[in-house]
Motif scaffolding. Structure first.
Motif, PDB file in Angstrom:
ATOM      1  N   ASP A   1       0.856  -1.172   0.000  1.00 54.94           N
ATOM      2  CA  ASP A   1       0.000   0.000   0.000  1.00 54.94           C
ATOM      3  C   ASP A   1       0.899   1.230   0.000  1.00 54.94           C
ATOM      4  OD1 ASP A   1      -2.783   1.230   0.624  1.00 54.94           O
ATOM      5  OD2 ASP A   1      -1.395   2.156   2.073  1.00 54.94           O
TER       6      ASP A   1
ATOM      7  N   PHE B   1       0.519  -3.052  -7.945  1.00 62.36           N
ATOM      8  CA  PHE B   1      -0.453  -3.812  -7.166  1.00 62.36           C
ATOM      9  C   PHE B   1      -1.804  -3.092  -7.166  1.00 62.36           C
ATOM     10  CE2 PHE B   1      -2.448  -4.963  -3.072  1.00 62.36           C
ATOM     11  CZ  PHE B   1      -2.558  -6.325  -3.293  1.00 62.36           C
ATOM     12  N   ALA B   2      -1.760  -1.775  -6.951  1.00 60.28           N
ATOM     13  CA  ALA B   2      -2.997  -0.998  -6.927  1.00 60.28           C
ATOM     14  C   ALA B   2      -3.691  -1.102  -8.284  1.00 60.28           C
ATOM     15  CB  ALA B   2      -2.696   0.457  -6.601  1.00 60.28           C
TER      16      ALA B   2
ATOM     17  N   GLN C   1      -3.377  -3.487 -10.416  1.00 60.52           N
ATOM     18  CA  GLN C   1      -3.908  -4.825 -10.574  1.00 60.52           C
ATOM     19  C   GLN C   1      -5.216  -4.966  -9.808  1.00 60.52           C
ATOM     20  OE1 GLN C   1      -1.216  -7.849  -9.260  1.00 60.52           O
ATOM     21  NE2 GLN C   1      -2.776  -9.434  -9.532  1.00 60.52           N
ATOM     22  N   LYS C   2      -5.185  -4.371  -8.587  1.00 63.33           N
ATOM     23  CA  LYS C   2      -6.406  -4.452  -7.777  1.00 63.33           C
ATOM     24  C   LYS C   2      -7.549  -3.719  -8.473  1.00 63.33           C
ATOM     25  CE  LYS C   2      -6.197  -3.388  -3.355  1.00 63.33           C
ATOM     26  NZ  LYS C   2      -5.705  -3.330  -1.960  1.00 63.33           N
ATOM     27  N   GLU C   3      -7.205  -2.590  -9.059  1.00 65.43           N
ATOM     28  CA  GLU C   3      -8.211  -1.809  -9.779  1.00 65.43           C
ATOM     29  C   GLU C   3      -8.745  -2.622 -10.955  1.00 65.43           C
ATOM     30  OE1 GLU C   3     -10.829   0.832 -10.137  1.00 65.43           O
ATOM     31  OE2 GLU C   3      -9.429   0.887  -8.446  1.00 65.43           O
TER      32      GLU C   3
ATOM     33  N   GLU D   1      -8.743  -5.828 -11.186  1.00 62.39           N
ATOM     34  CA  GLU D   1      -9.582  -6.891 -10.637  1.00 62.39           C
ATOM     35  C   GLU D   1     -10.971  -6.373 -10.315  1.00 62.39           C
ATOM     36  OE1 GLU D   1      -8.013  -8.964  -7.200  1.00 62.39           O
ATOM     37  OE2 GLU D   1      -6.303  -9.573  -8.440  1.00 62.39           O
ATOM     38  N   LYS D   2     -10.995  -5.198  -9.681  1.00 62.26           N
ATOM     39  CA  LYS D   2     -12.283  -4.597  -9.320  1.00 62.26           C
ATOM     40  C   LYS D   2     -13.089  -4.338 -10.573  1.00 62.26           C
ATOM     41  CE  LYS D   2     -11.343  -1.926  -5.189  1.00 62.26           C
ATOM     42  NZ  LYS D   2     -10.990  -0.560  -4.857  1.00 62.26           N
TER      43      LYS D   2
END
Lengths: 143, 627
Positions: free
Chosen positions: B70, B215-216, B218-220, B222-223
Motif C-alpha cells: 500500500d 499492485f494498486a 492490478q487491484k483496480e 480486478e475490481k
C-alpha cells in the motif's frame, strides 16, 4: 295377421308439418290406428293421466314422442312415464332431429324403447313408420 | 654522583636537565601523537558504528518496503524509519504528477508534514529555486550543506530551522516517481556516505513504490473485472428473462433487482409511458412502505418532460441541482427525503417509451459510472419490454382469434344443425307433393317440383357437409399412434366399388406409423384418393400413394394421371365450397379439400398441390414425425 281393433297411438309433437306428415304416413300403413295428437309435454301427461279434457282418453298402445317440446320437454315426459307403474309398459318411440350423443344416451337411460332420428326425406319417413308397424306387430305378440 | 665537585656537578646537572627536557618534549610529542591516535580511533569507531547503523537501516528499509504494497503505508514507513534512525529534523516525500507537472507533497513527518499534506502543498517541476524540483528535473541528488549560504533556497515558513537539506529523486527505469526530501537543523549534516546511502535507499523505495503502484493497478483491474462480470451477469439475467418470454413486469423487475447489486440506490422503478392513451404504468418498483408514494405517483408527466428536454440523455444528480424547484416532482422528492436521483430514458426506435428511475436518500449517489451501467441495461431492457408488449399483444390477438374461430365453428354447427330441421320439412313436403300429384298437374308443375326437390336435396348435402366440417376442429379424437398401412387398406376397401368401376390401379409405398387421429387420416386419404378417381382423364386412373421423410416431417403424396388443375386455381381449391367444375360435370359440394386442409392443419401439417392441366395432379401433405 289380422288386427281386430284399432290401436291407439299418442303422437306428442308440436310441429304441425310433422304432425301432418305422420298422419299421412299412417294412412299408408296396414294397421288400423287412431292417432291422438297432443302439442306439448304437459298435455301429453294430462292425456296419459286422463286429466281435465282428457278424462275419457284411452290408454295408448304406443307413444311417439318428440324430444324438443314446449312447456315440459320430451325428456321429462319420458322420465315420468317410465317411473309410473301404470304407464311404464307402454312402448315409447322417441322421434327427434337431434343426433347428439348426449340426447341418445339420456333417452336410453330413461328406457325409451326405441330411438329414431327424424328422417330427412319422405321415403325414409315412410320406412320409419313401416318399422314402427313391424315393431308394433312384434310387440302385440307379447303377453 | 651526588658527591661530585660543584662545577662538574653543575655541568652534570645541566646535562641532566637537558636530557629531561628532551625526554619531556619527546613524551609530550608522544602524548600528542597518542592523543591524535586516540581521536582517530574514536573517529573511526564512530564511523564504524554509523556505517553499521546505515547498513542496519538499509536492511530494515529493504525488508519492510518489500512487504508493503500500500503506497501510503509504504511512504509513511519510509519517512518514519529515516527520521528516527538518523534523528533528522524533517523528512517528506513528494510524488510527481505527470499531468500537472507538479510535485505533490504526499507524506511528511510530524505535524508539519500533516499540515503540508492537508494543504496539498505542491511544487511546480519547473521552479528554479526548489531543491526538490531540481532533483526531480535533473534526476540527481541535490545536497546543500548550509541553506543560509544558498542564494536559490526558498525557505519553508513551517520549517524555520532547516540548515542542511538533501533531495533524493525516486527513479525506476527512466521514470521519476517523486522526491525524498530530508532536512536537518545542523549545517553540513550530510557527507558523501549519506549521499551514497540515500542513493541506495532511493532505488529500494522507488522499486517498492512501483510495486505498490502495480499492485494498486492490478487491484483496480480486478475490481473493474468484477464490476464487468457483475454487469455481464445483470445483462445475462435480463436476457434470460427475455428468452423466457416473460411479461414486461418480470423483465423490469429482474432489471431493477440486478441493478440493486451494482448501484447503491434506495428506491427504484421502471415506468412505461403510453403515448396513445396517456396512461403510463409502473412496471417494477423497489421502495419502502414509507416512501412508496414517491415512486407510486412518480409525477410521470414531469419525468417525461424532463427526459424530453434532455433529448435522450440521462438526467442525474442532486435533486436540488437537477430539477427546477417549480416542478411538483421536486417538492415531492424533497418531502420524502430523496437527495439524489438518476432518470434514464428507455428508447425504442428513438422514441421515449419509458424510464428507469433511481433515487437515493444520500446526496451525490449517482456517478457517471452508474450511468454507464444503466446504459448497458437500458437498451436491451427497452427492446425486451417492447417485445414483451408485442408478444402479449400477439398472444391476445391469438386468443381472440381462437375464441372467434371456436365461435364460428359453434355457429356453423348450430346453424347447419338448425337449418336441417326446416329443410327436412321442405324436402318431405316437396316429395309428398310429387308422390300425390305427379302427372295430375301440368308438365311445368312436374318440372318445378323436380327443381325444388333437387335443390332441396343439394342443400341438405351442403348443410350436412358443413356440419361435418365444423365438427372437425371441435370433435376430433386425441392423437395416438396410427399405422398408416392399415388406414390405406381400409380406405381402399371402402372405395373398392369406385375403384373397380373406374378400373383404377392404386399402389402405395410402405407406410409409417404416425401420431394422429386415425379417423381423420382415413377421411383425408379417402377424400384425396376419391378426388384422384373422380377427376380422371380418358385413360384408366393410375394412383400412387407415396411417403418420404424430410427433417421432422413425413411428406405424403397422392399422385394421379387425371385432368390436372390449372395452376391459377391451386389456391382456391382448398377453400370451402369452392368448385372448378359444374355439378353436371363432376358431382360434389366442394368441401372435400377444405376438410383435408382442416384435418392436416389440426395435425400441424401443411397441404398443397402440384399439378399440370391434363397431365395429372399430386396432392401433398405433411404430418410431423413427433407430433
Amino acid at each position: 295377421m289380422v288386427i281386430d281393433r284399432y290401436i291407439d297411438i299418442l303422437l306428442v309433437e308440436d310441429n304441425p308439418a310433422d304432425i301432418r306428415l305422420t298422419q299421412e304416413a299412417f294412412k299408408e300403413t296396414r294397421i288400423p290406428n287412431k292417432l291422438h295428437i297432443v302439442r306439448d309435454g304437459a298435455e301429453a301427461l294430462a292425456f296419459l293421466q286422463q286429466q281435465n279434457r282428457f278424462a275419457s282418453a284411452p290408454r295408448p298402445d304406443l307413444i311417439l314422442l318428440d324430444l324438443n317440446l314446449p312447456k315440459k320437454d320430451g325428456r321429462e315426459v319420458l322420465a315420468i312415464i317410465k317411473q309410473s307403474p301404470e304407464l311404464k309398459r307402454i312402448p315409447v318411440v322417441v322421434l327427434t332431429t337431434s343426433k347428439t350423443e348426449e340426447d341418445i344416451n339420456q333417452t336410453y337411460e330413461h328406457h325409451a324403447n326405441c330411438y329414431i332420428t327424424k328422417p330427412a326425406d319422405l321415403d325414409e319417413f315412410l320406412n320409419v313408420i313401416k318399422t314402427i308397424e313391424t315393431f308394433w306387430l312384434s310387440v302385440v305378440q307379447l303377453p | 654522583m651526588r658527591n661530585l665537585p660543584s662545577p662538574i656537578k653543575e655541568r652534570q646537572q645541566t646535562d641532566e636537565i637537558q636530557a629531561y627536557k628532551a625526554e619531556i618534549a619527546r613524551l609530550t610529542a608522544d602524548k600528542e601523537g597518542l592523543e591524535n591516535e586516540l581521536i582517530r580511533y574514536k573517529e573511526s569507531g564512530a564511523q564504524i558504528i554509523r556505517f553499521a547503523n546505515l547498513l542496519h537501516t538499509a536492511a530494515d528499509v529493504s525488508k519492510q518496503l518489500s512487504s508493503i504494497l500500500d503506497l501510503d503505508r509504504l511512504l509513511q514507513e519510509v519517512i518514519t524509519l529515516v527520521k528516527n534512525r538518523f534523528l533528522l529534523y524533517h523528512v517528506h516525500v513528494y510524488l510527481l504528477n505527470e499531468e500537472s507537472q507538479q510535485l505533490l507533497m504526499h507524506v511528511g513527518s510530524g505535524e508539519v508534514g500533516e499540515q503540508l499534506r492537508v494543504r496539498k502543498h505542491a511544487i511546480p517541476l519547473s521552479i528554479e529555486n526548489s531543491l526538490v524540483a531540481k532533483a526531480a528535473r535533473n534526476r540527481k541528488i541535490v545536497l546543500v550543506d548550509d541553506v543560509s549560504q544558498e542564494p536559490a533556497f526558498m525557505p519553508n515558513p513551517l520549517l524555520p530551522d532547516t540548515l542542511s537539506e538533501i533531495a533524493v529523486p525516486l527513479i525506476v527505469g527512466d521514470k521519476v516517481l517523486g522526491v525524498l526530501d530530508v532536512q536537518d537543523d545542523e549545517s553540513h549534516r550530510f557527507d558523501q556516505l549519506d549521499v551514497d546511502m540515500f542513493r541506495t535507499f532511493s532505488g529500494h523505495i522507488a522499486t517498492a513504490m512501483q510495486n505498490a503502484y502495480l499492485f494498486a493497478e492490478q487491484k483496480e483491474t480486478e475490481k473493474e473485472l468484477l464490476r464487468y462480470a457483475s454487469r455481464l451477469q445483470s445483462l445475462n439475467e435480463i436476457d434470460k428473462a427475455i428468452l423466457l418470454s416473460e411479461s414486461p413486469e418480470n423483465i423490469a423487475k429482474t432489471a431493477v433487482l440486478r441493478l440493486q447489486a451494482i448501484i447503491p440506490y434506495d428506491l427504484a422503478s421502471i415506468s412505461i409511458f403510453n403515448a396513445e392513451n396517456n396512461h403510463s404504468r409502473i412496471y417494477a418498483a423497489v421502495e419502502s412502505e414509507a416512501h412508496n408514494s414517491i415512486i407510486a405517483n412518480y409525477h410521470i408527466p414531469d419525468i417525461i418532460n424532463i427526459l424530453e428536454i434532455a433529448q435522450g440523455a440521462p438526467v442525474y444528480g442532486n435533486v436540488a441541482d437537477t430539477f427546477s424547484s417549480a416542478l411538483p416532482i421536486t417538492r415531492s422528492l424533497k418531502e420524502q427525503g430523496v437527495k439524489s436521483v438518476l432518470l434514464y430514458p428507455l428508447l425504442y426506435r428513438e422514441n421515449l417509451i419509458g424510464a428507469i428511475n433511481l433515487a437515493s436518500f444520500q446526496p451525490d449517489t449517482f456517478t457517471e459510472n452508474n450511468v454507464t451501467i444503466v446504459d448497458e441495461i437500458a437498451a436491451p431492457l427497452a427492446i425486451a419490454i417492447q417485445q414483451a408488449h408485442l408478444y402479449e399483444e400477439v398472444k391476445q390477438h391469438a386468443r381472440a382469434l381462437e375464441a372467434r374461430n371456436k365461435e364460428l365453428e359453434q355457429f356453423a354447427y348450430v346453424a347447419s344443425h338448425d337449418l336441417q330441421e326446416p329443410l327436412r320439412i321442405v324436402i318431405s313436403y316437396v316429395q309428398l307433393l310429387a308422390r300425390k300429384y305427379q302427372g295430375q298437374l301440368d308438365e311445368d308443375a312436374d318440372l318445378f317440383i323436380h327443381y325444388a326437390t333437387d335443390a332441396a336435396l343439394r342443400m341438405r348435402t351442403l348443410i350436412s357437409d358443413l356440419l361435418d366440417y365444423s365438427r372437425l376442429g371441435t370433435r376430433g379424437k386425441p392423437f395416438a399412434p396410427v399405422d398408416m398401412n392399415k388406414v390405406v387398406e381400409t380406405v381402399l376397401r371402402d372405395l373398392s366399388l369406385t375403384i373397380t368401376e373406374n378400373e383404377a390401379a392404386v399402389t402405395h409405398d410402405p407406410m409409417p406409423i404416425i401420431i394422429a387421429d386415425d379417423v381423420q387420416m382415413g377421411q383425408l386419404l379417402q377424400n384425396l384418393i376419391g378426388n384422384a378417381i373422380k377427376f380422371r382423364g380418358s385413360e384408366a386412373p393410375h394412383i400412387h400413394i407415396g411417403v418420404t421423410k424430410q427433417d421432422n416431417d413425413y411428406i405424403f403424396s397422392v399422385a394421379d394421371n387425371g385432368i390436372g388443375i390449372d395452376p391459377q386455381y391451386t389456391d382456391r381449391i382448398f377453400a370451402i365450397f369452392q368448385r372448378l367444375h359444374t355439378v353436371d360435370e363432376y358431382p360434389g359440394t366442394g368441401i372435400g379439400l377444405a376438410v383435408c386442409k382442416k384435418i392436416v392443419e389440426r395435425h400441424n401439417g401443411q397441404i398443397w398441390v402440384e399439378s399440370r392441366l391434363n397431365e395429372g395432379t399430386t396432392m401433398l401433405f405433411t404430418i410431423p414425425v413427433n407430433a
